[in-house]
Design an enzyme around this catalytic site. Sequence first.
Site, short mmCIF file in Angstrom:
data_model
loop_
_atom_site.label_atom_id
_atom_site.label_comp_id
_atom_site.label_asym_id
_atom_site.label_seq_id
_atom_site.Cartn_x
_atom_site.Cartn_y
_atom_site.Cartn_z
N GLY A 206 -75.87 67.33 48.31
CA GLY A 206 -74.67 67.76 47.64
C GLY A 206 -75.02 68.54 46.38
N CYS A 207 -73.99 69.19 45.80
CA CYS A 207 -74.23 70.01 44.61
C CYS A 207 -74.55 69.15 43.39
CB CYS A 207 -73.04 70.92 44.34
SG CYS A 207 -71.44 70.10 44.34
N TYR A 208 -73.81 68.08 43.17
CA TYR A 208 -74.12 67.19 42.05
C TYR A 208 -75.53 66.59 42.20
CZ TYR A 208 -69.31 66.96 40.11
OH TYR A 208 -68.11 67.23 39.52
N THR B 231 -78.13 67.79 43.75
CA THR B 231 -79.16 68.81 43.55
C THR B 231 -79.47 69.00 42.08
OG1 THR B 231 -78.64 70.01 45.60
CG2 THR B 231 -79.71 71.25 43.84
N ALA B 232 -78.44 69.24 41.28
CA ALA B 232 -78.65 69.46 39.84
C ALA B 232 -79.21 68.20 39.17
CB ALA B 232 -77.35 69.88 39.18
#
Length: 348
Positions: free
Chosen positions: A150-152, A154-155
């Site tokens: 997911g995007c969260y 990944t960061a």
Amino acid sequence: MTQKTTIGIVGATGYGGIQLLRLLNDHPEVEVVYLGAQQNVGVSIQKIYPFLSQDLICEAVDPDRILERCQVVFTATPNGVASAIAPALVQGGCRVIDLSADYRFHNLKTYESWYKTPRSDQELASKAVYGLPELYRERLPQSRIVGCPGCYPTATLLAAAPLLKRGLVILDSLIIDAKSGVSGAGRALKTESLFAEVNESMGAYNIGRHRHTPEIEAICTDLAGTPVQVQFTPHLIPMSRGILVTLYGQMADPGLVTEDLLTIYEAFYRFAPFVKILDSGIYPQTKWVTGTNNCFIGLEADSRTGRVVVVSVIDNLLKGMSAQAVQCLNLMMGWPETLGLPQRSFYP
């Protein structure tokens, strides 16, 4: 002339799918030959997105049709869709790169608990590679199925990985303050995503129960080699795209200074072309990564509190979704990791 790898995209009309199509249209080694959709069947993708040059027709999702035409398929679908078709696709010889949550967990009991969806494909899920190349690059070339993060996560994980692998933080001290642009909610009509709801406003949501929490904890546990729990709070902010994560952790050695940590991070990511570690005193902004597959990281060792503060930014639709999936494809196929992927942002 070398024959191109044939590609299918299931879920082609959503934000993730259309980003994939845009990237793959410019990729020199592939040809997109199939677009699968649950809505808009029989409609040209150009009618939905007139700025596209490709005029493929959206088709019903059919594993047999996919297997006839595609060597690799991306599933940019709501959770629960990929797991219904992936076993047949993998068994039929197609490689699957899933952008949903379906293949991010080796333990499907965790998935079922958080996503409230029963699963019967534990054997395939146990073989899936977590598609964060900076951490699992060596596993991707042999993989037949990849679960993209997911995007969260990944960061967050790119911010946290050097601390966890090197034992630099007290594990139960990790706090993640994360902010996302509205496109992270997808293209479907939702009251909380309406312009009048999000414009000139910012708010937290799903505190203590966001579905990305177990995903973050599972990979943190793998990196640290011991169970890790985190405090994760997401926020919605009034911009179209971007993720900014501020990670806080109590340092195991309070004597570490910012320059020490920067040296560690630079060494950790020395072979990661999309991760950029910033100089001391410089902290990243989401605009710096818009339209790219980059992750910018800035950090500070706070000697007063003994904490490390790490700031990480990505484009949620690219490094947090579709471009990262293409990065995985490149590594799976033995192509240069950066092939066909943007590294220069749209600015301002």
